[in-house]
Scaffold this motif. Sequence first.
Motif, short mmCIF file in Angstrom:
data_model
loop_
_atom_site.label_atom_id
_atom_site.label_comp_id
_atom_site.label_asym_id
_atom_site.label_seq_id
_atom_site.Cartn_x
_atom_site.Cartn_y
_atom_site.Cartn_z
N LYS A 2 -41.38 52.97 23.07
CA LYS A 2 -40.70 53.30 24.24
C LYS A 2 -41.55 54.32 25.04
CE LYS A 2 -36.36 51.31 23.15
NZ LYS A 2 -35.02 51.61 23.04
N PRO A 58 -32.22 55.43 26.52
CA PRO A 58 -33.11 54.78 26.13
C PRO A 58 -32.83 53.57 25.18
CG PRO A 58 -33.44 56.90 25.91
CD PRO A 58 -32.23 56.69 26.36
N VAL A 105 -37.61 58.11 22.64
CA VAL A 105 -38.48 57.63 23.25
C VAL A 105 -39.91 58.01 22.39
CG1 VAL A 105 -37.89 57.36 25.34
CG2 VAL A 105 -38.91 59.30 24.99
#
Length: 321
Positions: A2, A58, A105
Motif C-alpha cells: 500500500k 488503510p 502502509v
Amino acid sequence: MKYAITLGDPSGISPEILVKSADKLPEKTYIIYGSIQPVEQAEKITGKKIQLKQIKNPEEAEEPGFYIIEVVRGNFSPGKPDINTGRAAVKYLERAVDHIIEKRVDALITLPISKEHVMSAGFSFPGHTDYLAYRSGTERYIMMLACEEMKVALLTTHIPLKNVPEAVSRADIAGFIRLLHRELENKFRIKNPLIGVLGLNPHGGDGGKIGTEEIEVIQPAVDKLKKEGLRLEGCLPPDTAFVNYRKYDAYLAMYHDQGLIPLKMLCFKKAVNITLGLPFIRTSPDHGTGFDIAGKNMADPSSFISAVKMAVKLAEETKPD
C-alpha cells in the motif's frame, strides 16, 4: 503493498497532478491522505476522472485502486493558499506518517507543501524531510535527487550560500558517504557503487590557493573511506565533475545548486526527491506548489509519476521475503 500519497497544499497543483496521473501509474493500491473537494474540483478543471473510494483506515484498502482518507473536510480554491490550506497540508502529512510508522502502509509519496503557509499554521519544521526524520527518530539522513541518468546527494541543503563553508567544515562527511553507500547498495541494489565526491571551491581549491576545505576536510574523509574499501573518486573539481556523469553511480555535492543545476538540466521533468536514511521509503516530485498555475490545467505530472514509480520499485525490491 500500500502506497500513501499526501495531497500537499490543496490550493496548489497537487490535486490536478493527482488526477492527471491516475491512468499512468502502476496498478497498485494507493491511499490518498487529503480532502475530497479539491480532487473533485481538479476533475472538473482537467476533464479527467479518478475513481476514489473513501475509507477510514488503510486496512479497508484491499484491492488495487485509489482510496482516500479524508483527513480534513474543506472548501479550498486553486491558487489561493492561506493558513487553512497550510493547516490542512500538515494534517494530511501527520496522518500519513502515523500510518507509515505503524507499518500500516509500505511507502510514502509526498506532494508539495508551502513552507510559508505550513509554518504560519504552526508547523515548526523547514520541510518534509526534517519532520520525517524527527517523527522516525532518524539522526542522519540525506536528500538525494535522482533520475535514470544521474543521482545526486547533498551534504548541505537549504541554507544560505554564505553558511556553506562552515557547514561543510563541521559536517561528518565520512558518515554521510557511508550512509549514501549503504543506501545505494540496500535500496537501489547497486553492488559496490562508485561515488563521485565534489570539492567545494573552484578547481577543487587549487591546492589550497582558493580554499582549504578540500585539503582539511573533504579529501581526508575520502582517503579514509577508500582505505575501508569504498569506491570513491574525489575531490572532483565541481566545474568538470559532471562531464562523465555516466561513470558514477551517484555524486555527493557540497551544496544545493552545485549538485542540482546539472541534474535538473539533464532530467528536470523526471527527477525525484528521495530521503535516504529513513526507516521507510519516501519520495516526492521535484517541484513546488505551483500556486501561479493552479486551477489553469497547466500542471505537468511527469515528476510525480516518476516519484510514484520510484517508490513502487524501491518498496518492492526491498520488501522482506
